[in-house]
Design an enzyme around this catalytic site. Structure first.
Site, mmCIF file in Angstrom:
data_model
loop_
_atom_site.group_PDB
_atom_site.id
_atom_site.type_symbol
_atom_site.label_atom_id
_atom_site.label_comp_id
_atom_site.label_asym_id
_atom_site.label_seq_id
_atom_site.Cartn_x
_atom_site.Cartn_y
_atom_site.Cartn_z
ATOM 1 N N SER A 15 -1.359 11.124 -39.137
ATOM 2 C CA SER A 15 -1.604 11.860 -40.371
ATOM 3 C C SER A 15 -1.019 11.126 -41.575
ATOM 4 O O SER A 15 -1.424 10.012 -41.873
ATOM 5 C CB SER A 15 -1.055 13.276 -40.247
ATOM 6 O OG SER A 15 -1.427 14.067 -41.348
ATOM 7 N N ASP A 73 -5.338 12.967 -47.323
ATOM 8 C CA ASP A 73 -4.351 12.160 -46.625
ATOM 9 C C ASP A 73 -5.102 11.217 -45.676
ATOM 10 O O ASP A 73 -6.330 11.273 -45.576
ATOM 11 C CB ASP A 73 -3.334 13.049 -45.915
ATOM 12 C CG ASP A 73 -3.915 13.871 -44.796
ATOM 13 O OD1 ASP A 73 -5.143 14.115 -44.807
ATOM 14 O OD2 ASP A 73 -3.165 14.290 -43.896
ATOM 15 N N ASP A 123 -5.858 10.879 -42.533
ATOM 16 C CA ASP A 123 -6.826 11.353 -41.538
ATOM 17 C C ASP A 123 -7.718 12.463 -42.098
ATOM 18 O O ASP A 123 -8.515 13.049 -41.366
ATOM 19 C CB ASP A 123 -6.139 11.797 -40.246
ATOM 20 C CG ASP A 123 -5.313 13.064 -40.398
ATOM 21 O OD1 ASP A 123 -4.737 13.263 -41.481
ATOM 22 O OD2 ASP A 123 -5.227 13.844 -39.435
#
Length: 567
Positions: free
Chosen positions: A150, A307, A309
């Site tokens: 992430s 972000d 992902d």
């Protein structure tokens, strides 16, 4: 845990003997040759713990790092769990981002699943996490795995597990999978064929994109000038395709952050919430404004970021009062805006957020006579709310289409924000104007966060012990009316390491009420303190004074919570 140097070296040599990755083998061999026992001790102090966030950690050799050996064991444990649940011939879908080793970890997972007798399908290339969450239910899979860290630093990677309902694992599944992982004695016991899994084509992405159309109202305004950054992640192509399908003008992409890059060279942390992360996006917006942005309406209307992902969505609005000329909206502000937008469109069903998010949405839902729930932090809990229609968490996560994606989704959230901004623009208004309306209607709900990153995790445990041993009776001059130790659990919430304080209002300070929640982060080495004050607002003219009162109360809360926790 090995403390004896000879035992430590024996463990490292045994790990080295079965490590399938030449890179981590060389790394570990170098540590052994140098007899670097300090570093070896850090790598072999235990094992990365598999929990409700799956796995996440720094890349490197050894059981306390993310590497192919750790991933193969995790995949074998998941396969064993699925077989024990009678899903031994089911399909496991695997997605991955563009971080270092993500593709390798995804292929290893596919090989382990096929070796265990399950079917496995890889997404065609690095794609947003919400595409994987969608694919699980779309393809009728029994589980899904997303290889991603992430918004963590470049040196990290992670392993997120979903079950067949399309939502992330929660207890007791996490503990049962962890037990199966621990039972893997040797990698030699894990069959890993070199083929046998499927690599999906773009049909699953096309199906996901078709679903994104459902979040918008047919015929709603689409004229909006957007600057967008994927922050060196995998969101760009999917977001641009979704915007094109919906009929929005193409967002201007921040060129220096457009391509996936696992080094994230332009940001200290690839997280839109971190200081400086949005600087290039703001500079791009200023440049377009100075040059006269194309499209109806002239300049840039909003800035959107995903972000890496693309499961989270950040939004910024013009603000001439700031040095950058732009202001990042807090997750709570975007969460409230989307809640107001959805209730205005007649959405029905349960609205939900987490215990650390603003209480403003409870008033928005109540005003629309809709059910409202609060859960522990994380979409693994929010996705399981009965009758869910909309959910958000303050960390920039929004679920606007739970029938399609039972997780946060930064692509569909961006679409819905753009629709709202375009509707307001057509009416000569802005997102800030709607926030002002909500403050007048519901009271000004001002939030802030005290977040302390540590190298030594014992400091977080010490802060929690201190607060439990010496609970504050007042914070920022406001009496603590109720203190909840969330470790004890309740009828509404499972136990979790956290403390929650409800504070009485103060007519002298002009504060109606306040709340503080303190908890260790579940994904980063941070202690997080979530602060909220509610200030009554009688009219739009009273807003400046209300904001000043709220800002002072938040500053006082920050100072007092920091002192009480010893941080």
């Amino acid at each position: 845990m090995a403390t004896d140097p000879a035992e430590l070296i024996n463990r490292a040599q045994a790990w080295l003997a079965e490590d399938p990755d030449p890179e981590t083998r060389d790394e570990l061999a170098g540590l052994l040759d140098a007899r670097n026992t300090d570093e070896l001790a850090a790598r072999f102090a235990g094992t990365l713990q598999f929990g409700t966030a799956g796995l996440r950690g720094e890349l490197g050799a050894g059981p306390m790092r993310m590497n192919r050996s750790v991933v193969i064991r995790a995949a074998a444990g998941l396969a064993a769990y699925l077989k024990a649940k009678g899903e031994g011939s089911g399909l496991v879908v695997i997605g991955y981002d563009a971080r270092h080793k993500s593709a390798d970890f995804a292929r290893d997972t596919a090989a382990v699943m096929v070796g265990a007798g399950l079917r496995a399908a890889l997404l065609p290339r690095p794609l947003p996490t919400p595409v994987l969450a969608f694919a699980i239910r779309h393809l009728g899979a029994v589980a899904g795995v997303e290889v991603t860290a992430s918004h963590n630093p470049p040196r990290d990677n992670g392993y997120k597990v979903y079950l067949g309902d399309g939502s992330q694992i929660v207890p007791p599944a996490d503990g049962e999978i962890a037990a199966e992982i621990a039972a893997v004695a040797s990698l030699a016991d894990v069959p890993r064929p070199e083929s046998g899994w499927e690599t999906l084509d773009d049909a699953v992405l096309t199906a996901y994109l078709a679903r994104t159309d459902a979040v918008l109202t047919p015929g709603s305004p689409r004229e909006l000038n957007v600057v967008y950054t994927p922050m060196h992640g995998v969101g760009r192509d999917t977001l641009l395709a979704a915007f094109a399908r919906a009929g929005f003008p193409a967002p201007a992409v921040v060129e220096a952050q457009a391509e996936p890059d696992p080094e994230f060279p332009t940001v200290a942390f690839p997280n839109p919430e971190e200081p400086g992360a949005m600087d290039l996006a703001f500079a791009t917006a200023r440049s377009l404004d100075a040059g006269g942005a194309d499209g109806a309406g002239g300049g840039v209307d909003i800035v959107i970021a995903n972000d890496p992902d693309a499961d989270r969505c950040a939004v910024a609005v013009p603000d001439p009062g700031t040095p950058e000329g732009w202001r990042m909206l807090r997750g709570d502000e975007v969460g409230a805006l989307l809640a107001a937008h959805l209730t205005g469109k007649g959405a029905r069903g349960t609205f939900a957020t987490t215990i650390v998010s603003s209480q403003l949405m409870s008033r928005i839902a109540g005003g629309a006579a809709l059910p409202y729930e609060e859960t522990l932090t994380g979409f693994k809990w929010l996705a399981r709310v009965d009758g869910l229609r909309y959910a958000y968490e303050e960390a920039l996560g929004y679920c606007v289409d739970p029938e399609g994606v039972r997780d946060k989704d930064g692509i569909t959230a961006a679409l819905l924000v753009a629709e709202l901004a375009a509707e307001l623009k057509q009416a000569g208004r802005t997102l800030g104007d709607l926030l002002d309306d909500l403050a007048v209607q519901c009271g000004l709900h001002a939030t802030d966060q005290l977040s302390v990153r540590v190298e030594d995790l014992s400091l977080i445990a010490a802060a929690m012990r201190r607060l439990r041993a010496q609970p504050p009776s007042a914070l920022a001059g406001l009496v603590v009316e109720r203190a909840d130790d969330l470790n004890e659990g309740s009828a509404e919430l499972p136990p979790t390491d956290g403390l929650r304080y409800y504070l009485a209002g103060s007519p002298e300070a002009g504060v109606e009420s306040a709340r503080v929640v303190v908890r260790p982060s579940g994904t980063e080495p941070k202690l997080k303190c979530y602060l909220e004050v509610v200030v009554p607002v009688g009219s739009a003219e009273a807003l400046p004074a209300a904001r000043k009162k709220a800002a002072q109360a938040l500053a006082d809360l920050t100072a007092d919570v920091s002192a009480a926790a010893g941080i």
